[in-house]
Scaffold this motif. Structure first.
Motif, mmCIF file in Angstrom:
data_model
loop_
_atom_site.group_PDB
_atom_site.id
_atom_site.type_symbol
_atom_site.label_atom_id
_atom_site.label_comp_id
_atom_site.label_asym_id
_atom_site.label_seq_id
_atom_site.Cartn_x
_atom_site.Cartn_y
_atom_site.Cartn_z
ATOM 1 N N TYR A 1 0.836 -1.203 0.000
ATOM 2 C CA TYR A 1 0.000 0.000 0.000
ATOM 3 C C TYR A 1 0.868 1.250 0.000
ATOM 4 O O TYR A 1 0.565 2.232 -0.679
ATOM 5 C CB TYR A 1 -0.937 -0.015 1.203
ATOM 6 N N ALA A 2 1.959 1.211 0.766
ATOM 7 C CA ALA A 2 2.860 2.369 0.815
ATOM 8 C C ALA A 2 3.477 2.653 -0.550
ATOM 9 O O ALA A 2 3.761 3.806 -0.889
ATOM 10 C CB ALA A 2 3.950 2.136 1.854
ATOM 11 N N ALA A 3 3.677 1.601 -1.325
ATOM 12 C CA ALA A 3 4.283 1.747 -2.658
ATOM 13 C C ALA A 3 3.244 1.934 -3.761
ATOM 14 O O ALA A 3 3.602 2.039 -4.945
ATOM 15 C CB ALA A 3 5.146 0.532 -2.960
ATOM 16 N N GLY A 4 1.960 1.946 -3.390
ATOM 17 C CA GLY A 4 0.910 2.071 -4.398
ATOM 18 C C GLY A 4 0.761 0.836 -5.265
ATOM 19 O O GLY A 4 0.293 0.911 -6.399
ATOM 20 N N GLU A 5 1.126 -0.319 -4.712
ATOM 21 C CA GLU A 5 1.083 -1.581 -5.452
ATOM 22 C C GLU A 5 -0.035 -2.446 -4.882
ATOM 23 O O GLU A 5 -0.014 -2.795 -3.704
ATOM 24 C CB GLU A 5 2.411 -2.316 -5.326
ATOM 25 N N PRO A 6 -1.040 -2.803 -5.666
ATOM 26 C CA PRO A 6 -2.125 -3.641 -5.138
ATOM 27 C C PRO A 6 -1.642 -5.058 -4.827
ATOM 28 O O PRO A 6 -0.651 -5.529 -5.386
ATOM 29 C CB PRO A 6 -3.155 -3.646 -6.270
ATOM 30 N N GLU A 7 -2.358 -5.728 -3.926
ATOM 31 C CA GLU A 7 -2.053 -7.127 -3.631
ATOM 32 C C GLU A 7 -2.302 -7.990 -4.858
ATOM 33 O O GLU A 7 -3.249 -7.761 -5.609
ATOM 34 C CB GLU A 7 -2.943 -7.645 -2.496
ATOM 35 N N ALA A 8 -1.479 -9.008 -5.050
ATOM 36 C CA ALA A 8 -1.715 -9.997 -6.094
ATOM 37 C C ALA A 8 -2.784 -10.975 -5.619
ATOM 38 O O ALA A 8 -2.963 -11.174 -4.415
ATOM 39 C CB ALA A 8 -0.427 -10.747 -6.422
ATOM 40 N N GLU A 9 -3.464 -11.577 -6.557
ATOM 41 C CA GLU A 9 -4.558 -12.491 -6.215
ATOM 42 C C GLU A 9 -4.103 -13.942 -6.106
ATOM 43 O O GLU A 9 -4.913 -14.830 -5.874
ATOM 44 C CB GLU A 9 -5.665 -12.389 -7.276
ATOM 45 N N SER A 10 -2.825 -14.203 -6.254
ATOM 46 C CA SER A 10 -2.313 -15.564 -6.223
ATOM 47 C C SER A 10 -2.717 -16.268 -4.933
ATOM 48 O O SER A 10 -2.582 -15.734 -3.844
ATOM 49 C CB SER A 10 -0.783 -15.547 -6.336
ATOM 50 N N ALA A 11 -3.244 -17.488 -5.066
ATOM 51 C CA ALA A 11 -3.681 -18.376 -3.977
ATOM 52 C C ALA A 11 -5.151 -18.201 -3.634
ATOM 53 O O ALA A 11 -5.712 -19.026 -2.938
ATOM 54 C CB ALA A 11 -2.846 -18.212 -2.712
ATOM 55 N N ARG A 12 -5.794 -17.161 -4.124
ATOM 56 C CA ARG A 12 -7.208 -16.958 -3.813
ATOM 57 C C ARG A 12 -8.100 -17.580 -4.877
ATOM 58 O O ARG A 12 -7.740 -17.635 -6.051
ATOM 59 C CB ARG A 12 -7.533 -15.467 -3.714
ATOM 60 N N PHE A 13 -9.283 -18.012 -4.454
ATOM 61 C CA PHE A 13 -10.318 -18.470 -5.375
ATOM 62 C C PHE A 13 -11.446 -17.441 -5.408
ATOM 63 O O PHE A 13 -11.485 -16.512 -4.607
ATOM 64 C CB PHE A 13 -10.847 -19.848 -4.949
ATOM 65 N N CYS A 14 -12.360 -17.646 -6.334
ATOM 66 C CA CYS A 14 -13.439 -16.694 -6.567
ATOM 67 C C CYS A 14 -14.271 -16.452 -5.306
ATOM 68 O O CYS A 14 -14.639 -17.388 -4.598
ATOM 69 C CB CYS A 14 -14.340 -17.176 -7.697
ATOM 70 N N GLU A 15 -14.580 -15.188 -5.060
ATOM 71 C CA GLU A 15 -15.402 -14.827 -3.911
ATOM 72 C C GLU A 15 -16.830 -15.332 -4.086
ATOM 73 O O GLU A 15 -17.452 -15.811 -3.135
ATOM 74 C CB GLU A 15 -15.401 -13.309 -3.728
ATOM 75 N N CYS A 16 -17.358 -15.213 -5.298
ATOM 76 C CA CYS A 16 -18.654 -15.779 -5.670
ATOM 77 C C CYS A 16 -18.444 -16.641 -6.911
ATOM 78 O O CYS A 16 -17.665 -16.284 -7.801
ATOM 79 C CB CYS A 16 -19.682 -14.693 -5.972
ATOM 80 N N TYR A 17 -19.140 -17.753 -6.987
ATOM 81 C CA TYR A 17 -18.921 -18.670 -8.104
ATOM 82 C C TYR A 17 -19.218 -18.000 -9.443
ATOM 83 O O TYR A 17 -18.617 -18.326 -10.458
ATOM 84 C CB TYR A 17 -19.798 -19.914 -7.934
ATOM 85 N N GLU A 18 -20.129 -17.030 -9.441
ATOM 86 C CA GLU A 18 -20.510 -16.352 -10.671
ATOM 87 C C GLU A 18 -19.466 -15.325 -11.122
ATOM 88 O O GLU A 18 -19.569 -14.775 -12.232
ATOM 89 C CB GLU A 18 -21.848 -15.636 -10.484
ATOM 90 N N ASN A 19 -18.480 -15.052 -10.297
ATOM 91 C CA ASN A 19 -17.448 -14.061 -10.656
ATOM 92 C C ASN A 19 -16.489 -14.669 -11.672
ATOM 93 O O ASN A 19 -15.444 -15.232 -11.315
ATOM 94 C CB ASN A 19 -16.693 -13.611 -9.418
ATOM 95 N N THR A 20 -16.821 -14.567 -12.933
ATOM 96 C CA THR A 20 -16.042 -15.219 -13.987
ATOM 97 C C THR A 20 -14.644 -14.638 -14.143
ATOM 98 O O THR A 20 -13.758 -15.277 -14.707
ATOM 99 C CB THR A 20 -16.783 -15.122 -15.333
ATOM 100 N N TRP A 21 -14.421 -13.425 -13.642
ATOM 101 C CA TRP A 21 -13.121 -12.774 -13.780
ATOM 102 C C TRP A 21 -12.135 -13.205 -12.697
ATOM 103 O O TRP A 21 -10.961 -12.853 -12.753
ATOM 104 C CB TRP A 21 -13.302 -11.250 -13.724
ATOM 105 N N GLU A 22 -12.612 -13.980 -11.730
ATOM 106 C CA GLU A 22 -11.747 -14.458 -10.658
ATOM 107 C C GLU A 22 -11.422 -15.932 -10.855
ATOM 108 O O GLU A 22 -12.093 -16.641 -11.594
ATOM 109 C CB GLU A 22 -12.423 -14.239 -9.297
ATOM 110 N N ARG A 23 -10.386 -16.387 -10.157
ATOM 111 C CA ARG A 23 -9.890 -17.757 -10.306
ATOM 112 C C ARG A 23 -10.922 -18.784 -9.847
ATOM 113 O O ARG A 23 -11.491 -18.676 -8.770
ATOM 114 C CB ARG A 23 -8.602 -17.914 -9.512
ATOM 115 N N HIS A 24 -11.138 -19.815 -10.686
ATOM 116 C CA HIS A 24 -12.006 -20.946 -10.342
ATOM 117 C C HIS A 24 -11.162 -22.212 -10.213
ATOM 118 O O HIS A 24 -10.042 -22.302 -10.708
ATOM 119 C CB HIS A 24 -13.097 -21.136 -11.398
#
Length: 242
Positions: free
Chosen positions: A218-241
């Protein structure tokens, strides 16, 4: 004593290194670690961990000790209805939660799947190696706590991987690793901090004060990577399934 466990940056698994984003994350991490009085550093032999550590070590003028047991925790298991050859820390919740032993710190490795995969043996290899190293820093494992042989305020850092980090946390906090593997997620370059507490002279227990902290990003203005996470909702096609 303080223990810092750091997950590698956003990974390029195919080439066992970091993505361009991961390299930016590693630089932000170096900004953070540069300010800390680090006494010793240990790193996984895998490229993505070594590349994460490199900028910080260069700035500190330090060399990390490479430890084979810090590489990712890779035992394979038969994942119930979905067959064999699955990583032990990637298991469907409807299946592993149905087995009560997985919540028990003393019995989680007793199931057929764990025994077939030799997971308990791999776990012991890591935790016994860790305890030997911690003993060299003055804290010797005795039952479920640590006997203080040389009290200190040192900070030691481990550059490693999420699955391996969960093994260390389960050992230090005396809980089943299944809870950490499936109930937590440490983002790339996140920092987990444990501090020893010596409330009675000679007896220490490690207490987690920060888990998966990414304030340096956050201090560097760099967002967190999504590696290791799965979709928050199954319908979220833009997230990892799965």
């Amino acid at each position: 004593m303080k223990i810092l466990i750091i997950r590698h940056g956003d990974p390029d698994y195919e080439h066992d290194t970091l993505t361009e984003k991961g390299r930016r994350e590693a630089l932000a991490l170096a900004d953070r670690l540069e300010k800390l009085p680090i006494s010793a550093a240990y790193v996984s032999p895998l490229g993505r961990a070594r590349d994460t550590a490199a900028p910080a070590l260069e700035r500190k003028g330090m060399t990390a000790v490479t430890c084979d047991w810090l590489k990712e925790f890779w035992p394979r298991i038969n994942r119930g209805s979905e067959g064999e050859n699955h990583i032990v820390w990637d298991w469907l919740p409807a299946e592993w939660t149905a087995e009560e032993r997985y919540f028990d710190k003393n019995r989680w490795a007793e199931t057929e799947a764990m025994e077939e995969g030799g997971v308990g043996e791999s776990y012991r290899y890591v935790t016994e190696s860790f305890d030997r190293l911690i003993a060299s820093h003055g804290y010797r494992r005795e039952g479920a706590y640590y006997r203080v042989e040389q009290a200190n305020n040192d900070t030691i850092v481990f550059f490693c991987h999420f699955g391996l980090e969960c093994v260390l946390l389960s050992h230090l906090l005396n809980a089943s690793p299944m809870i950490f593997w499936h109930g937590s997620c440490a983002a790339p370059t996140s920092v987990t901090v444990l501090r020893s507490e010596e409330r009675r002279q000679g007896i220490a227990y490690f207490r987690m004060s920060n888990f998966g902290d990414t304030s340096h990003l956050y201090a560097a203005g760099e967002p967190e990577a999504e590696s290791a996470r799965f979709c928050e909702c199954y319908e979220n096609t833009w997230e990892r399934h799965d």
